[in-house]
Write a protein that holds these residues in place. Sequence first.
Motif, PDB file in Angstrom:
ATOM      1  N   THR A 105      31.553   9.188  79.392  1.00  0.00           N
ATOM      2  CA  THR A 105      30.981  10.133  79.951  1.00  0.00           C
ATOM      3  C   THR A 105      29.535  10.167  80.310  1.00  0.00           C
ATOM      4  O   THR A 105      28.734  10.864  81.109  1.00  0.00           O
ATOM      5  CB  THR A 105      31.280  11.639  79.199  1.00  0.00           C
ATOM      6  N   SER A 156      35.117   7.273  74.853  1.00  0.00           N
ATOM      7  CA  SER A 156      35.147   8.500  75.578  1.00  0.00           C
ATOM      8  C   SER A 156      33.751   9.191  75.858  1.00  0.00           C
ATOM      9  O   SER A 156      33.196   9.461  76.871  1.00  0.00           O
ATOM     10  CB  SER A 156      35.894   9.543  75.248  1.00  0.00           C
ATOM     11  N   TRP A 157      32.800   9.064  74.389  1.00  0.00           N
ATOM     12  CA  TRP A 157      31.664   9.288  74.489  1.00  0.00           C
ATOM     13  C   TRP A 157      30.673   8.407  75.462  1.00  0.00           C
ATOM     14  O   TRP A 157      29.871   9.032  76.343  1.00  0.00           O
ATOM     15  CB  TRP A 157      31.103   9.311  73.113  1.00  0.00           C
ATOM     16  N   HIS A 198      36.021   9.985  85.964  1.00  0.00           N
ATOM     17  CA  HIS A 198      36.243  10.865  84.806  1.00  0.00           C
ATOM     18  C   HIS A 198      37.156  11.747  84.800  1.00  0.00           C
ATOM     19  O   HIS A 198      37.790  11.991  83.622  1.00  0.00           O
ATOM     20  CB  HIS A 198      34.826  11.701  84.416  1.00  0.00           C
ATOM     21  N   GLY A 246      40.310  11.961  81.958  1.00  0.00           N
ATOM     22  CA  GLY A 246      41.128  12.941  81.130  1.00  0.00           C
ATOM     23  C   GLY A 246      42.408  13.268  81.571  1.00  0.00           C
ATOM     24  O   GLY A 246      43.126  13.789  80.385  1.00  0.00           O
TER      25      GLY A 246
END
Length: 126
Positions: A95, A91-92, A44, A48
């Motif tokens: 995560t 991206s949601w 993760h 980013g």
Amino acid sequence: MSVVSGWLIPLLVGAATGVLSGFGVGGGTLLLVYMTTLAGLDQHLAQGINLLYFLPAGLTALPAHLKNGYVEKGLLFPAISAGLLCAALASWAATALDVDLLRKLFGCFLILIGLSELFGRVKEKT
């Protein structure tokens, strides 16, 4: 901690992947692989960092591609719109996923892309 392990290797990897990104080869993907396998970063966190890395790398390469006519201007709005929407959704989802599953999915994705590059149909020049 030596200079080489401290900042020199990440600097060299960033430079190399920046050159590849400028050529449109996918240097960000290689940077992600470096960060997760050699630098030991969490998937993760590496994603980013990779997203932040891509912004200046892409913006730096864009003027050269525009100048050389490698950007289809009529496709920009639909491509950017779809890219933003899918990036937000992915991206949601990323995560929410377990890191181990995310790594496996990313590995499968890389294998599929590699296979399609190796065995995909060769385009004829017109």
